[in-house]
Design an enzyme around this catalytic site. Structure first.
Site, PDB file in Angstrom:
ATOM      1  N   VAL A 123      70.562  44.208   9.635  1.00  0.00           N
ATOM      2  CA  VAL A 123      71.230  45.645   9.194  1.00  0.00           C
ATOM      3  C   VAL A 123      70.235  46.745  10.079  1.00  0.00           C
ATOM      4  O   VAL A 123      70.887  47.687  10.203  1.00  0.00           O
ATOM      5  CB  VAL A 123      70.725  46.026   7.922  1.00  0.00           C
ATOM      6  CG1 VAL A 123      71.957  44.893   7.082  1.00  0.00           C
ATOM      7  CG2 VAL A 123      69.526  45.904   7.246  1.00  0.00           C
ATOM      8  N   LYS A 141      62.069  31.387   2.979  1.00  0.00           N
ATOM      9  CA  LYS A 141      61.666  32.667   3.762  1.00  0.00           C
ATOM     10  C   LYS A 141      60.569  33.271   3.081  1.00  0.00           C
ATOM     11  O   LYS A 141      60.258  33.387   1.908  1.00  0.00           O
ATOM     12  CB  LYS A 141      62.868  33.626   3.711  1.00  0.00           C
ATOM     13  CG  LYS A 141      62.735  34.911   4.492  1.00  0.00           C
ATOM     14  CD  LYS A 141      63.998  35.859   4.140  1.00  0.00           C
ATOM     15  CE  LYS A 141      64.141  37.040   5.326  1.00  0.00           C
ATOM     16  NZ  LYS A 141      65.298  37.850   5.140  1.00  0.00           N
ATOM     17  N   GLU A 192      71.923  33.645   7.962  1.00  0.00           N
ATOM     18  CA  GLU A 192      71.236  33.820   6.605  1.00  0.00           C
ATOM     19  C   GLU A 192      72.444  33.702   5.204  1.00  0.00           C
ATOM     20  O   GLU A 192      73.225  34.316   5.507  1.00  0.00           O
ATOM     21  CB  GLU A 192      70.418  34.713   6.618  1.00  0.00           C
ATOM     22  CG  GLU A 192      69.493  35.164   5.284  1.00  0.00           C
ATOM     23  CD  GLU A 192      68.849  36.515   5.393  1.00  0.00           C
ATOM     24  OE1 GLU A 192      68.841  37.287   6.368  1.00  0.00           O
ATOM     25  OE2 GLU A 192      67.890  36.639   4.766  1.00  0.00           O
ATOM     26  N   CYS A 248      65.718  35.742   9.552  1.00  0.00           N
ATOM     27  CA  CYS A 248      66.021  37.294   9.602  1.00  0.00           C
ATOM     28  C   CYS A 248      64.674  38.128   9.742  1.00  0.00           C
ATOM     29  O   CYS A 248      64.090  38.162  10.726  1.00  0.00           O
ATOM     30  CB  CYS A 248      66.944  37.751   8.708  1.00  0.00           C
ATOM     31  SG  CYS A 248      67.667  39.360   9.025  1.00  0.00           S
TER      32      CYS A 248
HETATM   33  C1  ACM Z   1      66.952  40.545   6.360  1.00  0.00           C
HETATM   34  O1  ACM Z   1      65.919  39.977   6.391  1.00  0.00           O
HETATM   35  N1  ACM Z   1      68.007  39.958   5.895  1.00  0.00           N
HETATM   36  C2  ACM Z   1      67.276  41.976   7.064  1.00  0.00           C
END
Ligand code: ACM
Length: 268
Positions: free
Chosen positions: A169, A109, A38, A142
């Site tokens: 993370v 996203k 990402e 992510c």
């Molecule tokens: C994320 O969606 N970058 C944790």
């Protein structure tokens, strides 16, 4: 088909260097589908909208897409990677697919994580699967992993491999993606980044361990927590077309959508 990930350590704001580093790690690789992290070209921890405006680019004609399109076509690669997208004065955390034929698709996203909500609009386009030579590819980014509806919809749309650019993370995703693969009987490729990113008084450490998972939930390859790496494995994508679980169970035919009404209820 060969599928895999390129785990990287992007430097914040250094788009040209980050693109150059990715290109140099892809040298010599041909005929594969490769997923990058990402926001791999910009880095993750934006501090203000000015930085977003400076670094975001078009998902069809921007610098990163133009550079990686040359690589995709020359090396017969399908490349999936995360960028900050600028479109009509709006900004998205997006994933781009460039096929080996040079066709470009993108996904914005939908489920923004934490401070991403300060800078990006959530995507509103539905989840699609895109044909490439040898199969169909879906994209999610992510934190989308936390919403199992995403991978289910991608699988129902025909995705045989879900490409998952990430900047993880939290500690749970890699294990959870084995379930996302198994419950949808699809391959998943999670491409994470590594390194500590410190901007002002905020810092994040990214967890690496990019991985490739089969429709049986087996981890075919996993990167370390600390090193940049390219890993590609040969798989038979047709495995993901077989949705049988037992002689009497088919994952898709056994679904009971009429019982799932609350899924479609308005959120919030
Ligand atoms: C994320 O969606 N970058 C944790």
């Amino acid at each position: 088909m060969k599928i895999g990930f390129l785990q990287l350590r992007p430097q914040f704001g250094r788009v040209k260097e980050n693109v150059r580093a990715a290109k140099s790690m892809l040298v010599g690789l041909t005929d594969a589908t490769v997923v990058l992290p990402e926001l791999f070209n910009t880095g993750y921890l934006f501090r203000n909208m000015e930085e977003v405006r400076d670094l975001a680019e078009s998902a069809t004609t921007g610098y990163t897409v133009t550079e990686l399109k040359k690589v995709a076509v020359a090396q017969q690669l399908n490349l999936v990677f995360g960028i900050a997208e600028a479109k009509n004065k709006k900004y998205f955390n997006s994933s781009v697919l460039i096929t080996s034929k040079g066709k470009i698709e993108s996904y914005q996203k939908a489920h923004l994580f934490d401070r991403e909500k300060l800078f990006f609009q959530p995507g509103t386009r539905s989840f699609n699967a895109y044909p490439v030579e040898g199969g169909k590819i879906g994209m999610m980014i992510c934190f989308d992993w936390f919403f199992p509806e995403v991978s289910r919809v991608l699988a129902l749309e025909g995705a045989q491999v879900i490409c998952h650019p990430s900047n993880l993370v939290l500690p749970w995703c890699q294990d959870a993606m084995r379930t996302r693969s198994l419950e949808n009987k699809v391959f998943t490729v999670t491409a994470n980044r590594i390194g500590l990113e410190k901007r002002g008084n905020i810092s994040l450490t990214f967890t690496g361990k990019s991985q490739i998972v089969t429709p049986k939930g087996e981890v075919l390859a996993q990167a370390s927590e600390r090193s940049e790496s390219l890993k590609v494995v040969e798989v038979d994508l047709n495995e993901a077309l077989d949705k049988t679980v037992t002689p009497n169970n088919d994952l898709f035919k056994d679904r009971k959508p009429a019982l799932y009404k609350s899924i479609l209820r308005k959120a919030g």
